[in-house]
Each structure stands twice: as structure tokens, then as C-alpha cells.
Design a protein around this motif. Structure first.
Motif, PDB file in Angstrom:
ATOM      1  N   ASN A 299       0.853  -1.191   0.000  1.00 22.28           N
ATOM      2  CA  ASN A 299       0.000   0.000   0.000  1.00 22.28           C
ATOM      3  C   ASN A 299       0.889   1.242   0.000  1.00 22.28           C
ATOM      4  OD1 ASN A 299      -2.535   1.426   0.127  1.00 22.28           O
ATOM      5  ND2 ASN A 299      -2.159   1.807   2.296  1.00 22.28           N
ATOM      6  N   PRO A 300       1.583   1.491  -1.111  1.00 25.42           N
ATOM      7  CA  PRO A 300       2.597   2.550  -1.133  1.00 25.42           C
ATOM      8  C   PRO A 300       2.053   3.945  -0.858  1.00 25.42           C
ATOM      9  CG  PRO A 300       2.178   1.701  -3.348  1.00 25.42           C
ATOM     10  CD  PRO A 300       1.505   0.777  -2.401  1.00 25.42           C
ATOM     11  N   SER A 301       0.777   4.171  -1.092  1.00 27.26           N
ATOM     12  CA  SER A 301       0.209   5.509  -0.850  1.00 27.26           C
ATOM     13  C   SER A 301       0.050   5.801   0.629  1.00 27.26           C
ATOM     14  CB  SER A 301      -1.155   5.639  -1.532  1.00 27.26           C
ATOM     15  OG  SER A 301      -2.123   4.832  -0.876  1.00 27.26           O
ATOM     16  N   GLY A 302      -0.043   4.748   1.462  1.00 24.56           N
ATOM     17  CA  GLY A 302      -0.259   4.941   2.888  1.00 24.56           C
ATOM     18  C   GLY A 302      -1.654   5.422   3.237  1.00 24.56           C
ATOM     19  N   ILE A 303      -2.569   5.396   2.264  1.00 19.52           N
ATOM     20  CA  ILE A 303      -3.940   5.836   2.526  1.00 19.52           C
ATOM     21  C   ILE A 303      -4.669   4.774   3.334  1.00 19.52           C
ATOM     22  CG2 ILE A 303      -6.173   6.325   1.432  1.00 19.52           C
ATOM     23  CD1 ILE A 303      -4.576   7.545  -0.912  1.00 19.52           C
ATOM     24  N   VAL A 304      -5.335   5.213   4.397  1.00 15.60           N
ATOM     25  CA  VAL A 304      -6.101   4.317   5.255  1.00 15.60           C
ATOM     26  C   VAL A 304      -7.565   4.381   4.838  1.00 15.60           C
ATOM     27  CG1 VAL A 304      -6.773   3.780   7.624  1.00 15.60           C
ATOM     28  CG2 VAL A 304      -4.492   4.695   7.154  1.00 15.60           C
ATOM     29  N   PRO A 305      -8.188   3.264   4.489  1.00 17.33           N
ATOM     30  CA  PRO A 305      -9.579   3.294   4.029  1.00 17.33           C
ATOM     31  C   PRO A 305     -10.523   3.848   5.088  1.00 17.33           C
ATOM     32  CG  PRO A 305      -8.572   1.168   3.578  1.00 17.33           C
ATOM     33  CD  PRO A 305      -7.623   1.909   4.460  1.00 17.33           C
ATOM     34  N   ALA A 306     -11.559   4.515   4.622  1.00 20.44           N
ATOM     35  CA  ALA A 306     -12.558   5.070   5.541  1.00 20.44           C
ATOM     36  C   ALA A 306     -13.463   3.973   6.096  1.00 20.44           C
ATOM     37  CB  ALA A 306     -13.393   6.130   4.836  1.00 20.44           C
ATOM     38  N   GLY A 307     -13.714   2.935   5.303  1.00 16.25           N
ATOM     39  CA  GLY A 307     -14.597   1.855   5.725  1.00 16.25           C
ATOM     40  C   GLY A 307     -13.826   0.680   6.255  1.00 16.25           C
ATOM     41  N   PRO A 308     -14.523  -0.419   6.501  1.00 13.12           N
ATOM     42  CA  PRO A 308     -15.960  -0.639   6.329  1.00 13.12           C
ATOM     43  C   PRO A 308     -16.750  -0.188   7.555  1.00 13.12           C
ATOM     44  CG  PRO A 308     -14.937  -2.657   7.075  1.00 13.12           C
ATOM     45  CD  PRO A 308     -13.825  -1.648   6.918  1.00 13.12           C
ATOM     46  N   ASP A 309     -18.066  -0.272   7.447  1.00 16.41           N
ATOM     47  CA  ASP A 309     -18.951   0.005   8.577  1.00 16.41           C
ATOM     48  C   ASP A 309     -18.766  -1.106   9.613  1.00 16.41           C
ATOM     49  OD1 ASP A 309     -20.964   0.556  10.361  1.00 16.41           O
ATOM     50  OD2 ASP A 309     -22.609   0.257   8.950  1.00 16.41           O
ATOM     51  N   LEU A 310     -18.351  -0.738  10.818  1.00 13.12           N
ATOM     52  CA  LEU A 310     -18.051  -1.720  11.863  1.00 13.12           C
ATOM     53  C   LEU A 310     -19.104  -1.753  12.957  1.00 13.12           C
ATOM     54  CD1 LEU A 310     -14.247  -0.888  12.074  1.00 13.12           C
ATOM     55  CD2 LEU A 310     -15.268  -2.922  11.032  1.00 13.12           C
ATOM     56  N   SER A 311     -20.231  -1.091  12.720  1.00 11.82           N
ATOM     57  CA  SER A 311     -21.266  -1.030  13.752  1.00 11.82           C
ATOM     58  C   SER A 311     -21.899  -2.386  14.034  1.00 11.82           C
ATOM     59  CB  SER A 311     -22.348  -0.020  13.355  1.00 11.82           C
ATOM     60  OG  SER A 311     -22.985  -0.411  12.146  1.00 11.82           O
ATOM     61  N   GLY A 312     -21.782  -3.333  13.091  1.00 11.19           N
ATOM     62  CA  GLY A 312     -22.386  -4.646  13.271  1.00 11.19           C
ATOM     63  C   GLY A 312     -21.805  -5.450  14.415  1.00 11.19           C
ATOM     64  N   TRP A 313     -20.613  -5.090  14.872  1.00 10.34           N
ATOM     65  CA  TRP A 313     -19.972  -5.851  15.945  1.00 10.34           C
ATOM     66  C   TRP A 313     -20.774  -5.827  17.249  1.00 10.34           C
ATOM     67  CZ3 TRP A 313     -16.221  -9.341  15.718  1.00 10.34           C
ATOM     68  CH2 TRP A 313     -15.420  -9.374  14.565  1.00 10.34           C
ATOM     69  N   THR A 314     -21.600  -4.838  17.422  1.00 14.06           N
ATOM     70  CA  THR A 314     -22.365  -4.745  18.682  1.00 14.06           C
ATOM     71  C   THR A 314     -23.816  -5.189  18.531  1.00 14.06           C
ATOM     72  OG1 THR A 314     -22.825  -2.407  18.207  1.00 14.06           O
ATOM     73  CG2 THR A 314     -20.900  -2.888  19.580  1.00 14.06           C
TER      74      THR A 314
END
Length: 320
Positions: A299-314
């Protein structure tokens, strides 16, 4: 000392092989020879307040030691230092702490503890690691035995209702289950992500999902891997599952399906996540920052993805 933030993990044309050579010292009750496992290094005595567990929340191998420490109630017996999620090729660093220093050890880099014990230490600076607080010396970084010995050697200091993470009547089968989980799942996602050729990637991918399908079937008729109670096997699987959708699915190309698309595994993972000692040790932002920033070769750009939606864990897991 170089500040180059480009550690290399992918070797062109080669399959990924994990270096499993760690400092083999162990901490045992009375520094006696342990009942289980090898003794290839020095033995150190169990002693409350003597040791500091250094474990980055971003790292799955370190995360398992934090979970076991919590489950057994060892928080007041073994202190915890938490490096930040990113590191350079030299060391994990304490950039989350004031002035960038571990507040107990007083060092900016975990490498300092390694070098103090072994000047010119030739291998990677890994977490988890246990450091002697008074001397600042590394004791061990042999992660499979750290959690094992938390259970067997620190029993005198467990909380009264601590779970039996290594039930004697299940141990033989549990060892086999954990070995398959380690080779095919814990390490399997890395074989996919750090494959150096199409052929090695596809072979790793097939092995990983064959194991996940086996686990999906195994969890169809039991709440946990070994039955109706949590064991060390569950801890070891959980730290990979909780990173699967936010990191391994995309970043490591483990994309046949998401964890959330495997009903039994997804319910099981949520069940554990909602159990005290599991989800409260997880920091998704640190997890994503670690993988996407440190692995510049994939991942040479070092960009961190905004997703995924993690609300399902609760959400309700239905496995009670």
C-alpha cells in the motif's frame, strides 16, 4: 538510526515464511522447569510488579496477550505498555505516551529493551514482549508461550472466577485445533497478503478459505471452538477474525467473502467481541493505521480506508 518507514515483507516470486525464532526465556512459578513445553532459554520467577507486558493493540499476536491478561485478572500483577500502531524498520515506538516515552520503562523504542539485553540484536523487534521493569531488560518475546504461562504459571494471581482456558480433558484436541488455526488462519492471511507471486497467493488463498469453511462448519453446533466455554483457542482465532473485514479482506486480498457473510463465524466473533476482555481490547483505528501505513510495499500511498462500517460488531449474536 534510520527513520526509514519502509519495512519489506514481500519477496518477489516467493511464498511468505514467518520467522518463528524468538527469545525462548520463560517466566515460571519459582523459576522452576515448567510442566509443559520446551525450555530453550533462561527461566525467570513469577513475581507481581516485576514485569511489563509491551503489546501494541494493532498487532494480533500482541492483542491475544492483552485479552488473556484481562480474562485472568492479571492487570494489577503485570503492567501493560502500549506502543502506537505504526513503526519503522527499527522498532515499535511509544508515540501514544507523553513525550513519546513509555511511562514505566522511560524508553522511546521497544528496541532499547532488546538492545539492552542483547546488544546488536539481529532479528525483528516484535510485540508482544515482556520487559523487566527495574532493569529495562527484555525477558521474552515468544508469544505462544507468554499466554500459555499467564495461565499455568501465574495461577496464584488469577481472579477467583477466571476461565479455564486450558481444560485438561480437551487439551489434546485443543492443541490440534490451535495448530490448524495458526498455520491456516492466523498465518494464512499473511501468506495471502505477502505472497510474492500469483501462484503462491492463490495457493495461500485456497488454504485460508478451506480452513475458514472448516471453522464455519465446526461452529454450527457449538458456541465456542471447544464447546460451551471459552478457551485459549478462541482467543487465538478471535484476533484474526476481528481484523478480517477491516484489513485482511481488502489489504491482504482475502476477498472470497467477508467475515460478516459467514453466519456462524460472524455470530461467534460478535459473541466474543461482546464478552468483557475481548472487544474492549480492540482499537479498529489503530488496527487499520498499522496495516495500511506500515506495509508500504503493498500500500505505497499509505492511505487508510474510511470503511468498512463496523457497527455490526455490537448487534445481537444469537449464540447464548
Amino acid at each position: 538510526m534510520s527513520e526509514d518507514l519502509t519495512p519489506t515483507y514481500v519477496e518477489t516470486g516467493k511464498a511468505f515464511e514467518r520467522d518463528m525464532n524468538y527469545v525462548p526465556d520463560r517466566i515460571t512459578a519459582g523459576a522452576r522447569r515448567p510442566e509443559h513445553g520446551p525450555v530453550a532459554g533462561e527461566l525467570w520467577p513469577v513475581e507481581p510488579g516485576r514485569y511489563r507486558l509491551v503489546a501494541a493493540r494493532a498487532c494480533p499476536w500482541a492483542n491475544r496477550t492483552i485479552i488473556v491478561r484481562e480474562l485472568l485478572g492479571l492487570q494489577d500483577v503485570i503492567s501493560l505498555g502500549t506502543p502506537g500502531p505504526t513503526h519503522d524498520k527499527n522498532s515499535w515506538t511509544f508515540d501514544l505516551d507523553p513525550d513519546g516515552l513509555d511511562p514505566v520503562l522511560g524508553i522511546p523504542r521497544l528496541k532499547d529493551a532488546y538492545e539492552k539485553r542483547f546488544p546488536g540484536y539481529p532479528r525483528g523487534i516484535t510485540v508482544p514482549a515482556i520487559v523487566e521493569e527495574s532493569s529495562g531488560l527484555l525477558v521474552t518475546n515468544d508469544f505462544p508461550w507468554i499466554t500459555h504461562d499467564f495461565f499455568f504459571e501465574w495461577k496464584e494471581y488469577h481472579r477467583p472466577d477466571a476461565p479455564d482456558l486450558w481444560p485438561a480433558h480437551l487439551r489434546e484436541e485443543m492443541e490440534e485445533v490451535m495448530q490448524r488455526i495458526f498455520t491456516e488462519v492466523n498465518n494464512g492471511v499473511y501468506r495471502c497478503g505477502f505472497a510474492g507471486s500469483q501462484e503462491t497467493y492463490e495457493a495461500a488463498y485456497e488454504r485460508l478459505f478451506a480452513a475458514l469453511d472448516w471453522l464455519e462448519e465446526r461452529l454450527a453446533d457449538r458456541r465456542y471452538l471447544m464447546g460451551e466455554a471459552i478457551t485459549e483457542a478462541d482467543v487465538r482465532l478471535f484476533t484474526t477474525l476481528v481484523r478480517f473485514d477491516p484489513v485482511y479482506h481488502g489489504h491482504f486480498k482475502c476477498n472470497r467473502n467477508k467475515l460478516s457473510e459467514m453466519p456462524n463465524l460472524w455470530g461467534y466473533a460478535r459473541d466474543l467481541f461482546q464478552t468483557p476482555g475481548f472487544g474492549d481490547t480492540v482499537d479498529f483505528e489503530q488496527i487499520k493505521a498499522h496495516y495500511y501505513v506500515v506495509h508500504t510495499d503493498i500500500n505505497p500511498s499509505g492511505i487508510v480506508p474510511a470503511g468498512p462500517d463496523l457497527s455490526g460488531w455490537t448487534t445481537p449474536h444469537g449464540r447464548g
